[in-house]
Design a protein around this motif. Structure first.
Motif, PDB file in Angstrom:
ATOM      1  N   GLY A   1       8.985  -3.095   3.888  1.00 19.98           N
ATOM      2  CA  GLY A   1       8.296  -3.392   2.641  1.00 19.98           C
ATOM      3  C   GLY A   1       8.535  -4.815   2.196  1.00 19.98           C
ATOM      4  O   GLY A   1       7.621  -5.510   1.754  1.00 19.98           O
ATOM      5  N   LEU A   2       9.767  -5.295   2.308  1.00 21.68           N
ATOM      6  CA  LEU A   2      10.092  -6.654   1.904  1.00 21.68           C
ATOM      7  C   LEU A   2       9.370  -7.663   2.779  1.00 21.68           C
ATOM      8  O   LEU A   2       8.835  -8.655   2.294  1.00 21.68           O
ATOM      9  CB  LEU A   2      11.601  -6.878   1.990  1.00 21.68           C
ATOM     10  CG  LEU A   2      12.467  -6.043   1.046  1.00 21.68           C
ATOM     11  CD1 LEU A   2      13.930  -6.398   1.236  1.00 21.68           C
ATOM     12  CD2 LEU A   2      12.066  -6.242  -0.402  1.00 21.68           C
TER      13      LEU A   2
ATOM     14  N   VAL B   1       4.153 -10.001  -7.120  1.00 19.52           N
ATOM     15  CA  VAL B   1       3.340  -9.767  -5.921  1.00 19.52           C
ATOM     16  C   VAL B   1       2.946  -8.290  -5.858  1.00 19.52           C
ATOM     17  O   VAL B   1       3.801  -7.404  -5.933  1.00 19.52           O
ATOM     18  CB  VAL B   1       4.123 -10.146  -4.644  1.00 19.52           C
ATOM     19  CG1 VAL B   1       3.276  -9.854  -3.408  1.00 19.52           C
ATOM     20  CG2 VAL B   1       4.529 -11.607  -4.680  1.00 19.52           C
ATOM     21  N   ASP B   2       1.661  -8.046  -5.736  1.00 23.66           N
ATOM     22  CA  ASP B   2       1.140  -6.693  -5.557  1.00 23.66           C
ATOM     23  C   ASP B   2       0.522  -6.633  -4.165  1.00 23.66           C
ATOM     24  O   ASP B   2      -0.577  -7.161  -3.939  1.00 23.66           O
ATOM     25  CB  ASP B   2       0.107  -6.364  -6.629  1.00 23.66           C
ATOM     26  CG  ASP B   2      -0.329  -4.903  -6.601  1.00 23.66           C
ATOM     27  OD1 ASP B   2      -0.525  -4.365  -5.492  1.00 23.66           O
ATOM     28  OD2 ASP B   2      -0.474  -4.301  -7.670  1.00 23.66           O
ATOM     29  N   ASN B   3       1.231  -6.034  -3.246  1.00 26.00           N
ATOM     30  CA  ASN B   3       0.782  -6.005  -1.857  1.00 26.00           C
ATOM     31  C   ASN B   3      -0.431  -5.096  -1.668  1.00 26.00           C
ATOM     32  O   ASN B   3      -1.332  -5.398  -0.891  1.00 26.00           O
ATOM     33  CB  ASN B   3       1.924  -5.534  -0.959  1.00 26.00           C
ATOM     34  CG  ASN B   3       1.607  -5.707   0.508  1.00 26.00           C
ATOM     35  OD1 ASN B   3       1.324  -6.803   0.948  1.00 26.00           O
ATOM     36  ND2 ASN B   3       1.633  -4.615   1.251  1.00 26.00           N
ATOM     37  N   LYS B   4      -0.482  -3.997  -2.412  1.00 25.72           N
ATOM     38  CA  LYS B   4      -1.583  -3.054  -2.256  1.00 25.72           C
ATOM     39  C   LYS B   4      -2.901  -3.666  -2.739  1.00 25.72           C
ATOM     40  O   LYS B   4      -3.950  -3.533  -2.092  1.00 25.72           O
ATOM     41  CB  LYS B   4      -1.293  -1.773  -3.030  1.00 25.72           C
ATOM     42  CG  LYS B   4      -2.324  -0.680  -2.820  1.00 25.72           C
ATOM     43  CD  LYS B   4      -1.900   0.608  -3.505  1.00 25.72           C
ATOM     44  CE  LYS B   4      -2.893   1.725  -3.244  1.00 25.72           C
ATOM     45  NZ  LYS B   4      -2.471   2.993  -3.903  1.00 25.72           N
ATOM     46  N   GLN B   5      -2.844  -4.370  -3.898  1.00 24.28           N
ATOM     47  CA  GLN B   5      -4.042  -4.979  -4.452  1.00 24.28           C
ATOM     48  C   GLN B   5      -4.295  -6.395  -3.903  1.00 24.28           C
ATOM     49  O   GLN B   5      -5.284  -7.022  -4.239  1.00 24.28           O
ATOM     50  CB  GLN B   5      -3.943  -5.035  -5.982  1.00 24.28           C
ATOM     51  CG  GLN B   5      -3.842  -3.669  -6.639  1.00 24.28           C
ATOM     52  CD  GLN B   5      -5.055  -2.805  -6.374  1.00 24.28           C
ATOM     53  OE1 GLN B   5      -6.184  -3.305  -6.369  1.00 24.28           O
ATOM     54  NE2 GLN B   5      -4.837  -1.519  -6.154  1.00 24.28           N
TER      55      GLN B   5
ATOM     56  N   LEU C   1      11.202 -14.823  -5.865  1.00 24.31           N
ATOM     57  CA  LEU C   1      11.698 -16.077  -6.427  1.00 24.31           C
ATOM     58  C   LEU C   1      11.572 -17.189  -5.404  1.00 24.31           C
ATOM     59  O   LEU C   1      12.034 -17.052  -4.265  1.00 24.31           O
ATOM     60  CB  LEU C   1      13.166 -15.923  -6.841  1.00 24.31           C
ATOM     61  CG  LEU C   1      13.795 -17.141  -7.522  1.00 24.31           C
ATOM     62  CD1 LEU C   1      13.237 -17.306  -8.933  1.00 24.31           C
ATOM     63  CD2 LEU C   1      15.313 -16.997  -7.570  1.00 24.31           C
ATOM     64  N   VAL C   2      10.927 -18.285  -5.791  1.00 20.94           N
ATOM     65  CA  VAL C   2      10.828 -19.464  -4.944  1.00 20.94           C
ATOM     66  C   VAL C   2      11.739 -20.522  -5.561  1.00 20.94           C
ATOM     67  O   VAL C   2      11.485 -20.994  -6.673  1.00 20.94           O
ATOM     68  CB  VAL C   2       9.384 -19.986  -4.865  1.00 20.94           C
ATOM     69  CG1 VAL C   2       9.324 -21.250  -4.023  1.00 20.94           C
ATOM     70  CG2 VAL C   2       8.467 -18.916  -4.271  1.00 20.94           C
TER      71      VAL C   2
ATOM     72  N   GLN D   1      13.022 -15.483  -2.085  1.00 22.78           N
ATOM     73  CA  GLN D   1      13.743 -14.219  -1.979  1.00 22.78           C
ATOM     74  C   GLN D   1      13.009 -13.162  -2.784  1.00 22.78           C
ATOM     75  O   GLN D   1      12.489 -13.451  -3.873  1.00 22.78           O
ATOM     76  CB  GLN D   1      15.154 -14.336  -2.554  1.00 22.78           C
ATOM     77  CG  GLN D   1      16.089 -15.262  -1.821  1.00 22.78           C
ATOM     78  CD  GLN D   1      17.498 -15.163  -2.380  1.00 22.78           C
ATOM     79  OE1 GLN D   1      18.075 -14.081  -2.453  1.00 22.78           O
ATOM     80  NE2 GLN D   1      18.054 -16.300  -2.782  1.00 22.78           N
ATOM     81  N   VAL D   2      12.962 -11.937  -2.271  1.00 25.50           N
ATOM     82  CA  VAL D   2      12.521 -10.808  -3.077  1.00 25.50           C
ATOM     83  C   VAL D   2      13.698 -10.443  -3.966  1.00 25.50           C
ATOM     84  O   VAL D   2      14.749 -10.040  -3.479  1.00 25.50           O
ATOM     85  CB  VAL D   2      12.107  -9.615  -2.191  1.00 25.50           C
ATOM     86  CG1 VAL D   2      11.770  -8.413  -3.060  1.00 25.50           C
ATOM     87  CG2 VAL D   2      10.906  -9.988  -1.330  1.00 25.50           C
TER      88      VAL D   2
END
Length: 202
Positions: free
Chosen positions: A7-8, A53-57, A41-42, A28-29
């Motif tokens: 997932g990460l 971040v929404d990976n699904k959308q 975080l950047v 980093q997540v």
């Protein structure tokens, strides 16, 4: 553990695809809401620019820069209302549209617990911050609750106040500031993290 690692990796990949300009920067997540949503975080030494971040959308939204990772317990099953507190509790960044846009939220002047000066709890006193049912709840060691309004009306979710200070507010008669729960609602079957996490050596 393999599922979490996968997932990460996917979430970070989504960040790179949506915003390739950040591909060369350290990231980093720092918080995982579940399988599909995270805070990334950047920056370095646990501070920098944070993205939702929404990976699904398939989207990523810049929340704020100059962000420092909060250390107190953070439990966040809500999806529509997303609340991300600043480490010093000077305010929060909140979204009311599933993370597509964020705006400032604050602790209401005069809305602090009566026994303490100031409008917000001290960081050292925070037991947890829970966002459930599209409301945010700070619980303190003194058993005070600072919470946002009920989730309706133009400014819902943007003002936080201590339960025992509501009677002093000019807008106490507004419908979304009445009939509050007297304890933090129970969270069941939450699959996200319970703290923000960060490697300070990076």
């Amino acid at each position: 553990m393999k599922r979490l690692a996968k997932g990460l990796t996917t979430l970070v990949f989504c960040l790179l695809v949506v915003m390739p300009a950040y591909a060369e920067l350290d990231r980093q997540v720092i918080y995982l809401f579940g399988d599909d949503r995270a805070l990334v975080l950047v920056g370095n030494k646990c501070q920098g620019t944070v993205f939702y971040v929404d990976n699904k959308q398939k989207f990523a939204t810049k929340v704020t820069s100059g962000f420092k990772v909060s250390l107190f317990p953070f439990i966040h099953p809500s999806k529509k209302y997303i609340a991300i507190p600043y480490r010093d509790l000077s305010g929060l960044m909140v979204s009311k549209d599933y993370g597509r846009t964020f705006e400032d939220a604050s602790f209401t002047p005069g809305g602090g617990a009566e026994e303490f000066k100031g409008n917000h709890p001290l960081v050292k006193d925070v037991v947890s911050f829970t966002v459930v049912g599209d409301q945010g709840f700070f619980l303190t060691k003194q058993n005070y609750i600072y919470l946002s309004s009920k989730p309706f009306g133009d400014r819902w979710g943007l003002n936080y106040v201590a339960l025992n200070a509501i009677d002093h507010l000019t807008y106490k008669h507004q419908e979304n500031f009445q009939n509050f729960p007297t304890s933090v609602p129970e969270v069941k079957d939450y699959k996200g993290w319970t703290h923000m996490q960060c490697d300070p050596t990076r």
